[in-house]
Design an enzyme around this catalytic site. Structure first.
Site, PDB file in Angstrom:
ATOM      1  N   PHE A 257       0.904  -1.192  -0.129  1.00  0.00           N
ATOM      2  CA  PHE A 257       0.293   0.318   0.076  1.00  0.00           C
ATOM      3  C   PHE A 257       0.550   0.895   0.192  1.00  0.00           C
ATOM      4  CE2 PHE A 257      -4.714   0.585   0.683  1.00  0.00           C
ATOM      5  CZ  PHE A 257      -4.999   0.037   0.238  1.00  0.00           C
TER       6      PHE A 257
ATOM      7  N   GLN B 275      -8.575  14.641   3.115  1.00  0.00           N
ATOM      8  CA  GLN B 275      -7.800  13.704   2.303  1.00  0.00           C
ATOM      9  C   GLN B 275      -8.242  13.733   1.287  1.00  0.00           C
ATOM     10  OE1 GLN B 275      -7.034   8.602   2.794  1.00  0.00           O
ATOM     11  NE2 GLN B 275      -5.093  10.231   3.315  1.00  0.00           N
TER      12      GLN B 275
ATOM     13  N   HIS C 227      -7.985  11.064  -2.945  1.00  0.00           N
ATOM     14  CA  HIS C 227      -7.721   9.972  -3.185  1.00  0.00           C
ATOM     15  C   HIS C 227      -7.267  10.374  -4.332  1.00  0.00           C
ATOM     16  CE1 HIS C 227      -7.706   5.550  -4.142  1.00  0.00           C
ATOM     17  NE2 HIS C 227      -7.615   5.586  -2.592  1.00  0.00           N
TER      18      HIS C 227
ATOM     19  N   LEU D   8     -14.454   5.293  -5.625  1.00  0.00           N
ATOM     20  CA  LEU D   8     -13.278   4.784  -5.406  1.00  0.00           C
ATOM     21  C   LEU D   8     -12.859   3.421  -5.693  1.00  0.00           C
ATOM     22  CD1 LEU D   8     -10.577   5.428  -3.336  1.00  0.00           C
ATOM     23  CD2 LEU D   8     -12.156   3.442  -1.953  1.00  0.00           C
TER      24      LEU D   8
ATOM     25  N   GLU E  76      -6.663   1.848  -3.245  1.00  0.00           N
ATOM     26  CA  GLU E  76      -5.582   1.162  -3.728  1.00  0.00           C
ATOM     27  C   GLU E  76      -5.132   0.409  -3.842  1.00  0.00           C
ATOM     28  OE1 GLU E  76      -3.835   4.592  -1.147  1.00  0.00           O
ATOM     29  OE2 GLU E  76      -2.291   3.745  -0.517  1.00  0.00           O
TER      30      GLU E  76
ATOM     31  N   ARG F  11      -0.722   9.810  -0.405  1.00  0.00           N
ATOM     32  CA  ARG F  11      -2.145   9.268  -1.188  1.00  0.00           C
ATOM     33  C   ARG F  11      -2.164  11.295  -1.443  1.00  0.00           C
ATOM     34  NH1 ARG F  11      -6.822   6.338   1.822  1.00  0.00           N
ATOM     35  NH2 ARG F  11      -5.893   4.292   0.575  1.00  0.00           N
TER      36      ARG F  11
ATOM     37  N   HIS G 198     -12.172  11.893  -0.123  1.00  0.00           N
ATOM     38  CA  HIS G 198     -12.698  10.381   0.719  1.00  0.00           C
ATOM     39  C   HIS G 198     -12.418  10.609   2.319  1.00  0.00           C
ATOM     40  CE1 HIS G 198     -11.250   6.266   0.894  1.00  0.00           C
ATOM     41  NE2 HIS G 198     -10.536   6.339   0.808  1.00  0.00           N
TER      42      HIS G 198
ATOM     43  N   ARG H 233      -3.471  10.944   5.784  1.00  0.00           N
ATOM     44  CA  ARG H 233      -3.248   9.375   5.860  1.00  0.00           C
ATOM     45  C   ARG H 233      -3.210   8.103   5.286  1.00  0.00           C
ATOM     46  NH1 ARG H 233      -7.062   4.790   5.388  1.00  0.00           N
ATOM     47  NH2 ARG H 233      -8.706   6.123   4.654  1.00  0.00           N
TER      48      ARG H 233
HETATM   49  C1  LIG Z   1     -15.083   3.584  -0.546  1.00  0.00           C
HETATM   50  C2  LIG Z   1     -13.870   3.724   0.827  1.00  0.00           C
HETATM   51  C3  LIG Z   1     -12.684   2.705   1.023  1.00  0.00           C
HETATM   52  C4  LIG Z   1     -12.384   2.531   1.549  1.00  0.00           C
HETATM   53  N1  LIG Z   1     -10.932   1.677   2.174  1.00  0.00           N
HETATM   54  C5  LIG Z   1     -10.644   1.795   2.642  1.00  0.00           C
HETATM   55  C6  LIG Z   1      -9.307   0.298   3.693  1.00  0.00           C
HETATM   56  O1  LIG Z   1      -9.295  -0.285   2.808  1.00  0.00           O
HETATM   57  N2  LIG Z   1      -8.573   0.892   4.395  1.00  0.00           N
HETATM   58  C7  LIG Z   1      -8.303   1.550   5.716  1.00  0.00           C
HETATM   59  O2  LIG Z   1      -8.037   1.540   6.068  1.00  0.00           O
HETATM   60  N3  LIG Z   1      -9.910   2.513   5.615  1.00  0.00           N
HETATM   61  C8  LIG Z   1     -10.380   2.397   4.051  1.00  0.00           C
HETATM   62  N4  LIG Z   1     -11.833   3.784   4.361  1.00  0.00           N
HETATM   63  C9  LIG Z   1     -11.675   4.548   5.213  1.00  0.00           C
HETATM   64  C10 LIG Z   1     -12.526   3.248   6.846  1.00  0.00           C
HETATM   65  O3  LIG Z   1     -13.477   2.816   5.726  1.00  0.00           O
HETATM   66  C11 LIG Z   1     -13.237   4.694   8.003  1.00  0.00           C
HETATM   67  O4  LIG Z   1     -12.456   5.755   7.659  1.00  0.00           O
HETATM   68  C12 LIG Z   1     -13.406   3.710   8.666  1.00  0.00           C
HETATM   69  O5  LIG Z   1     -14.483   2.774   8.360  1.00  0.00           O
HETATM   70  C13 LIG Z   1     -14.947   4.464   9.619  1.00  0.00           C
HETATM   71  O6  LIG Z   1     -14.710   3.853  10.554  1.00  0.00           O
HETATM   72  P1  LIG Z   1     -15.998   4.516  11.518  1.00  0.00           P
HETATM   73  O7  LIG Z   1     -16.915   3.804  12.459  1.00  0.00           O
HETATM   74  O8  LIG Z   1     -15.386   5.610  12.090  1.00  0.00           O
HETATM   75  O9  LIG Z   1     -17.682   5.276  10.983  1.00  0.00           O
HETATM   76  P2  LIG Z   1     -18.884   4.405   9.876  1.00  0.00           P
HETATM   77  O10 LIG Z   1     -18.245   2.868   9.752  1.00  0.00           O
HETATM   78  O11 LIG Z   1     -18.293   5.243   8.957  1.00  0.00           O
HETATM   79  O12 LIG Z   1     -20.120   4.419  11.626  1.00  0.00           O
HETATM   80  C14 LIG Z   1     -20.712   5.199  11.592  1.00  0.00           C
HETATM   81  C15 LIG Z   1     -21.386   4.897  12.140  1.00  0.00           C
HETATM   82  O13 LIG Z   1     -22.471   6.535  13.527  1.00  0.00           O
HETATM   83  C16 LIG Z   1     -23.952   5.930  12.792  1.00  0.00           C
HETATM   84  N5  LIG Z   1     -24.333   7.133  12.464  1.00  0.00           N
HETATM   85  C17 LIG Z   1     -23.662   8.762  12.275  1.00  0.00           C
HETATM   86  N6  LIG Z   1     -23.842   9.784  12.908  1.00  0.00           N
HETATM   87  C18 LIG Z   1     -25.204   9.423  13.497  1.00  0.00           C
HETATM   88  C19 LIG Z   1     -26.536   9.323  14.295  1.00  0.00           C
HETATM   89  N7  LIG Z   1     -26.350  11.108  14.245  1.00  0.00           N
HETATM   90  N8  LIG Z   1     -27.849   8.984  15.412  1.00  0.00           N
HETATM   91  C20 LIG Z   1     -27.268   7.143  15.152  1.00  0.00           C
HETATM   92  N9  LIG Z   1     -25.965   7.029  14.552  1.00  0.00           N
HETATM   93  C21 LIG Z   1     -25.342   8.278  13.938  1.00  0.00           C
HETATM   94  C22 LIG Z   1     -23.512   5.010  11.736  1.00  0.00           C
HETATM   95  O14 LIG Z   1     -25.063   5.126  11.558  1.00  0.00           O
HETATM   96  C23 LIG Z   1     -23.069   3.989  11.363  1.00  0.00           C
HETATM   97  O15 LIG Z   1     -22.848   3.347  12.184  1.00  0.00           O
HETATM   98  C24 LIG Z   1     -12.077   3.352   3.115  1.00  0.00           C
HETATM   99  C25 LIG Z   1     -13.459   4.370   2.785  1.00  0.00           C
HETATM  100  C26 LIG Z   1     -14.281   4.610   2.157  1.00  0.00           C
HETATM  101  C27 LIG Z   1     -14.964   5.627   1.742  1.00  0.00           C
END
Ligand SMILES: Cc1cc2nc3c(=O)[nH]c(=O)nc-3n(C[C@H](O)[C@H](O)[C@H](O)COP(=O)(O)OP(=O)(O)OC[C@H]3O[C@@H](n4cnc5c(N)ncnc54)[C@H](O)[C@@H]3O)c2cc1C
Length: 557
Positions: free
Chosen positions: A108, A224, A226, A236, A239, A270, A335, A370
């Site tokens: 990566f 960021q 991407h 997306l 990567e 990135r 991203h 990141r």
């Molecule tokens: C397309 C894509 C591919 C990616 N690939 C990678 C990868 O391969 N490797 C890597 O390390 N990172 C990757 N990332 C980044 C990574 O996926 C995210 O940063 C990470 O998954 C975020 O996780 P989280 O638990 O913080 O939030 P999320 O998974 O976004 O969860 C947020 C939670 O909060 C809840 N929520 C939000 N607001 C409220 C509210 N007001 N009331 C109640 N619930 C609420 C939502 O329902 C959800 O359950 C990628 C991102 C994207 C967009």
């Protein structure tokens, strides 16, 4: 304990808290396995191979952060990573295995070793589902509130966060949730931009809710872009494609990364690759649709079909391109947000009783930029640490109690939204203008004039959002009401992003100021913090960057 958000950070926090002995409510505005973590594709980093070291992972992360990352937090994340991967594997995540039967890795960006563990290009999906299964085992102590929406965080007279007000999306009912500790795990704010790789639910709710009750935000200017997103819709292309050997070319057929990062080429960090692409496009060497080409045909076809199958589908369905046979046009796209709610290494924010973990938080392990595959790791390590710490504290505390009448002000707010007179701007129109504004002025390249223009537009949109018209006046799954709240959150995040970007008068990581093109460690090796005074005016302050053993150096790839 109350955990708001059921993506990877929230579910990992809930499991850790339950295992520490707390009773937990976990809330999500969508079904947990539809949380945005499900979209994570390429993988998760850990220095698990015997020939790799956590110190090497830490150094790569620090260099990737352009020395803005806090090294104490980065050390913790990289030291704890190998055990977290093994824990996931034992819990049931079917990570890719090499021909020798060992856990297999892919390369990566910005990494000096191939240390990204993966499940094809559905890594987030695989991990999220396994965590959800594990959560089921704790159903006696973990209550799931699926399709509930948090509108406000609550505080007691001493300012301690002691719960939240939430709306049941199925019927519009409002309830007070009392809690000894609250963990925000609400994800990022990508929908403030247009286009973005982030799903429609990623609207900065947690960042804005914490900000509104006085929590400090940190590194908000660090957005960021991407390097490989599809033109038009922002989808997306992971990567992982470049990790498997895909190459970038301009319209003249030149492998342009040879000029910008002769050692790491397409696998530079990135910010570096996105700037290189944007420079090629701006200087007229891109394609007429404002893109450059990603050539995945360099990867053996069989390997692409096996390990990058989702992007094969994306290429076919959304761009009409068979990526195993021809290059696909891409450009840099929004991203990830490196900034968020400022926390310490246990996830504690500046508000007592309030924790944050995952993309909503800024601990800061990503600093100015990141590294790919470090975010999933961040969600799990700091989700777990927040869950354990908050549960440990909660075991010794009395249960708070907020009168149920506290929902009255939120009820009034919702009624006022529903009763707004027709004639205001549409929510969607305001959101579109916000997204396009940020994408124009607060993107890969920035300058003072553009940032000031963006700030003026955001202030105007905030005003217009107060009278934006909605159509749905019902109580059952009223997405218009939710949309009105989310728009407010995105606008607060946008203002914090713009104000922080105006403040940082240097170029570092994802913030490239054409009017201040150099990194300036003498004046700007510090975090920009944003908080709000009672008048909805962002206030800037600074906090030091923690340096443990890696002094800042010139950064090249
Ligand atoms: C397309 C894509 C591919 C990616 N690939 C990678 C990868 O391969 N490797 C890597 O390390 N990172 C990757 N990332 C980044 C990574 O996926 C995210 O940063 C990470 O998954 C975020 O996780 P989280 O638990 O913080 O939030 P999320 O998974 O976004 O969860 C947020 C939670 O909060 C809840 N929520 C939000 N607001 C409220 C509210 N007001 N009331 C109640 N619930 C609420 C939502 O329902 C959800 O359950 C990628 C991102 C994207 C967009």
């Amino acid at each position: 304990m109350l955990i708001i958000g059921a993506g990877l950070a929230g579910q990992r926090a809930a499991l850790a808290a339950a295992q520490t002995g707390a009773t937990v409510a976990i809330i999500s505005k969508v079904h947990p396995v539809r949380s945005h973590s499900v979209a994570a594709a390429g993988g998760i980093n850990a220095a698990l191979n015997p020939e790799d070291t956590w110190e090497s992972h830490a150094f790569d992360t620090i260099k990737g952060s352009d020395y803005l990352g806090d090294q104490d937090a980065i050390e913790i994340m990289c030291r704890e990573a190998p055990n977290e991967i093994l824990w996931l594997e034992h819990a049931g995540v079917t990570f890719h295995r090499s021909e020798t039967g060992n856990l297999g890795t892919r390369a990566f960006g910005g990494a000096s070793a191939a240390r990204t563990y993966y499940v094809a290009d559905i890594t987030g999906h695989a991990i999220l589902h396994v965590l959800y299964e594990q959560l089921m085992k704790h159903s006696a102590t973990v209550d799931r509130f699926e399709e509930w929406f948090t509108t406000d965080l609550l505080q007691d007279d001493e300012g301690r966060c002691n719960g939240a007000i939430c709306r049941n999306l199925r019927n519009g009912e409002l309830q007070v949730f009392d809690a000894k500790a609250v963990i925000l795990a609400c994800g990022g704010a990508g929908q403030a931009y247009k286009p973005t790789t982030n799903g429609l639910i990623v609207t900065g709710d947690g960042i804005a809710q914490a900000y509104r009750i006085g929590a400090r935000l940190m590194d908000m200017e660090m957005i960021q872009y991407h390097p490989t997103t599809l033109a038009g819709n922002g989808l997306l292309i992971t990567e992982g494609a470049r990790g498997e050997g895909a190459q970038l070319f301009n319209a003249e057929g030149e492998r342009f990364m040879e000029k910008y990062a002769p050692n790491k080429l397409e696998l530079a960090s990135r910010d570096v690759v996105s700037r290189a692409e944007q420079t090629e496009i701006n200087e007229g060497r891109g394609f007429p649709d404002g893109t450059v080409a990603l050539d995945i045909t360099k990867v053996p076809r069989r390997r692409t079909l096996e390990s990058l199958r989702e992007i094969v589908n994306i290429g076919r369905d959304f761009a009409g391109v068979d990526i195993t046979r021809e290059p696909i046009h891409i450009h840099p796209g929004q991203h990830y947000i490196m900034g968020g709610v400022k926390t310490d290494i246990y996830g504690q924010t500046t508000i007592p009783g309030l924790y944050a973990a995952g993309e909503v938080a800024c601990v800061s392990v990503h600093g100015g930029n990141r590294l790919g595959a470090n975010s999933l790791l961040d969600t799990l390590i700091f989700g777990r640490r927040s869950g354990e710490h908050a549960a440990g504290q909660a075991l010794h505390m009395p249960m708070p109690s907020t009168p149920s009448t506290r929902v009255t002000s939120t009820e009034k707010e919702i009624r006022a939204i529903i009763n707004r007179p027709q004639g205001g701007r549409r929510l969607a129109a305001i959101k579109d203008e916000l997204g396009e504004t940020l994408n124009q002025y607060v993107a890969v390249f920035r300058d003072a004039d553009g940032l000031r223009t963006a700030h003026e537009i955001v202030r105007r949109l905030k005003e217009q959002a107060r009278s934006a018209t909605i159509d749905d006046h019902g109580t059952v799954f009223n997405q218009d009401v939710i949309g009105a709240f989310e728009l407010g959150y995105m606008l607060d995040c946008a203002e914090a992003i713009v104000v922080a970007a105006i403040e940082r008068k240097e170029s570092r990581g994802a913030q490239f100021r054409t009017d201040f093109p150099q990194r300036n460690d003498d004046e700007w090796l510090k975090h920009v913090d944003i908080s709000v005074n009672g008048e909805d005016v962002p206030t800037v302050s600074y906090s030091p960057v923690t340096i443990t053993r890696w002094e800042p150096q010139e950064r090249s790839y």
